[in-house]
Design a protein around this motif. Sequence first.
Motif, PDB file in Angstrom:
ATOM      1  N   LEU A   1      65.711  -3.848  50.305  1.00  0.00           N
ATOM      2  CA  LEU A   1      64.548  -3.962  51.188  1.00  0.00           C
ATOM      3  C   LEU A   1      64.708  -3.022  52.366  1.00  0.00           C
ATOM      4  O   LEU A   1      65.734  -3.028  53.043  1.00  0.00           O
ATOM      5  CB  LEU A   1      64.388  -5.400  51.670  1.00  0.00           C
ATOM      6  N   VAL A   2      63.658  -2.231  52.624  1.00  0.00           N
ATOM      7  CA  VAL A   2      63.707  -1.233  53.684  1.00  0.00           C
ATOM      8  C   VAL A   2      62.423  -1.302  54.503  1.00  0.00           C
ATOM      9  O   VAL A   2      61.325  -1.295  53.942  1.00  0.00           O
ATOM     10  CB  VAL A   2      63.853   0.195  53.102  1.00  0.00           C
ATOM     11  N   VAL A   3      62.562  -1.384  55.818  1.00  0.00           N
ATOM     12  CA  VAL A   3      61.411  -1.241  56.710  1.00  0.00           C
ATOM     13  C   VAL A   3      61.601   0.050  57.499  1.00  0.00           C
ATOM     14  O   VAL A   3      62.701   0.366  57.928  1.00  0.00           O
ATOM     15  CB  VAL A   3      61.216  -2.443  57.662  1.00  0.00           C
ATOM     16  N   THR A   4      60.523   0.790  57.637  1.00  0.00           N
ATOM     17  CA  THR A   4      60.567   2.072  58.316  1.00  0.00           C
ATOM     18  C   THR A   4      59.470   2.116  59.364  1.00  0.00           C
ATOM     19  O   THR A   4      58.328   1.785  59.071  1.00  0.00           O
ATOM     20  CB  THR A   4      60.362   3.228  57.313  1.00  0.00           C
TER      21      THR A   4
ATOM     22  N   ARG B   1      58.851 -10.530  57.062  1.00  0.00           N
ATOM     23  CA  ARG B   1      57.682 -10.636  56.179  1.00  0.00           C
ATOM     24  C   ARG B   1      57.920  -9.931  54.857  1.00  0.00           C
ATOM     25  O   ARG B   1      57.484 -10.405  53.806  1.00  0.00           O
ATOM     26  CB  ARG B   1      56.451 -10.079  56.875  1.00  0.00           C
ATOM     27  N   LEU B   2      58.629  -8.804  54.876  1.00  0.00           N
ATOM     28  CA  LEU B   2      58.947  -8.101  53.633  1.00  0.00           C
ATOM     29  C   LEU B   2      59.850  -8.956  52.758  1.00  0.00           C
ATOM     30  O   LEU B   2      59.632  -9.073  51.547  1.00  0.00           O
ATOM     31  CB  LEU B   2      59.598  -6.750  53.929  1.00  0.00           C
ATOM     32  N   VAL B   3      60.867  -9.561  53.355  1.00  0.00           N
ATOM     33  CA  VAL B   3      61.771 -10.447  52.608  1.00  0.00           C
ATOM     34  C   VAL B   3      60.965 -11.564  51.946  1.00  0.00           C
ATOM     35  O   VAL B   3      61.118 -11.855  50.752  1.00  0.00           O
ATOM     36  CB  VAL B   3      62.857 -11.032  53.536  1.00  0.00           C
TER      37      VAL B   3
ATOM     38  N   SER C   1      52.555  -3.584  50.500  1.00  0.00           N
ATOM     39  CA  SER C   1      51.512  -3.710  51.507  1.00  0.00           C
ATOM     40  C   SER C   1      51.655  -5.003  52.295  1.00  0.00           C
ATOM     41  O   SER C   1      51.888  -6.061  51.712  1.00  0.00           O
ATOM     42  CB  SER C   1      50.139  -3.691  50.825  1.00  0.00           C
ATOM     43  N   PRO C   2      51.488  -4.959  53.609  1.00  0.00           N
ATOM     44  CA  PRO C   2      51.542  -6.202  54.388  1.00  0.00           C
ATOM     45  C   PRO C   2      50.317  -7.087  54.151  1.00  0.00           C
ATOM     46  O   PRO C   2      50.357  -8.276  54.393  1.00  0.00           O
ATOM     47  CB  PRO C   2      51.601  -5.731  55.844  1.00  0.00           C
ATOM     48  N   ARG C   3      49.232  -6.520  53.643  1.00  0.00           N
ATOM     49  CA  ARG C   3      48.023  -7.304  53.384  1.00  0.00           C
ATOM     50  C   ARG C   3      48.086  -8.051  52.057  1.00  0.00           C
ATOM     51  O   ARG C   3      47.783  -9.219  51.981  1.00  0.00           O
ATOM     52  CB  ARG C   3      46.795  -6.400  53.382  1.00  0.00           C
ATOM     53  N   SER C   4      48.446  -7.347  50.995  1.00  0.00           N
ATOM     54  CA  SER C   4      48.376  -7.943  49.656  1.00  0.00           C
ATOM     55  C   SER C   4      49.726  -8.297  49.057  1.00  0.00           C
ATOM     56  O   SER C   4      49.790  -8.952  48.027  1.00  0.00           O
ATOM     57  CB  SER C   4      47.663  -6.976  48.709  1.00  0.00           C
ATOM     58  N   SER C   5      50.802  -7.838  49.623  1.00  0.00           N
ATOM     59  CA  SER C   5      52.170  -7.987  49.098  1.00  0.00           C
ATOM     60  C   SER C   5      52.400  -7.179  47.829  1.00  0.00           C
ATOM     61  O   SER C   5      53.469  -7.255  47.241  1.00  0.00           O
ATOM     62  CB  SER C   5      52.529  -9.447  48.843  1.00  0.00           C
TER      63      SER C   5
ATOM     64  N   GLU D   1      60.065  -4.928  64.517  1.00  0.00           N
ATOM     65  CA  GLU D   1      60.819  -4.535  63.332  1.00  0.00           C
ATOM     66  C   GLU D   1      61.384  -5.762  62.621  1.00  0.00           C
ATOM     67  O   GLU D   1      61.323  -5.865  61.396  1.00  0.00           O
ATOM     68  CB  GLU D   1      61.950  -3.584  63.707  1.00  0.00           C
ATOM     69  N   HIS D   2      61.907  -6.694  63.385  1.00  0.00           N
ATOM     70  CA  HIS D   2      62.454  -7.919  62.801  1.00  0.00           C
ATOM     71  C   HIS D   2      61.359  -8.708  62.079  1.00  0.00           C
ATOM     72  O   HIS D   2      61.563  -9.225  60.979  1.00  0.00           O
ATOM     73  CB  HIS D   2      63.112  -8.791  63.875  1.00  0.00           C
TER      74      HIS D   2
END
Length: 179
Positions: free
Chosen positions: A89-92, A72-74, A13-17, A66-67
């Motif tokens: 790690l995958v962003v979709t 942020r995911l990394v 989640s982008p909010r809570s990680s 996307e970048h």
Amino acid sequence: MSAHEYTVVVGVSPRSSSPTALLWARRQAREHGGRLVALRAWKAPTPQATPSGTTAARVPRSTDSEHEAFSRLVSDVAEVLGPDHGAELVVTRGDRRRALLAAARDADLLVVDAPRSLAASPLFAHRLVYAAPCPVVVMPPRISGEPETGLARASRAAGAAAVRAAGTAGRPGLGTRRT
């Protein structure tokens, strides 16, 4: 014929990680000698309109979004699992439910945190469980350490008040003492 590698997909989640989901998913992947795939879905921001109805001069490019989502995911995964996490790690781009279901096609297990708010995503986990082609683990808020929402606190208080009212109904003089 290639051997299938045990795969655990975890939604981040982008909010809570999603710290509890990430840690639990990594443990499952290691116990089965498999790989961990951390996934985050993102949507391109819609440009703001000016009062005249035309779009603003600066429209964010989807590659920038996307970048940023990948960066942020990394950062989030490294913060929870450490810099040498070994997760893929995958962003979709798109809806998170569709992204998780697409990733689950080749997975052996799908792990997600329960949504923080039922109002924001009603039945999200329920819909995942019934649509996923693999087992789904949903980390409840109490396990994942999510703070209790205002709605949950209000519901608990209303329930306690209803129990007190029912216990004293029809009994004059019987009430709760306040000290």
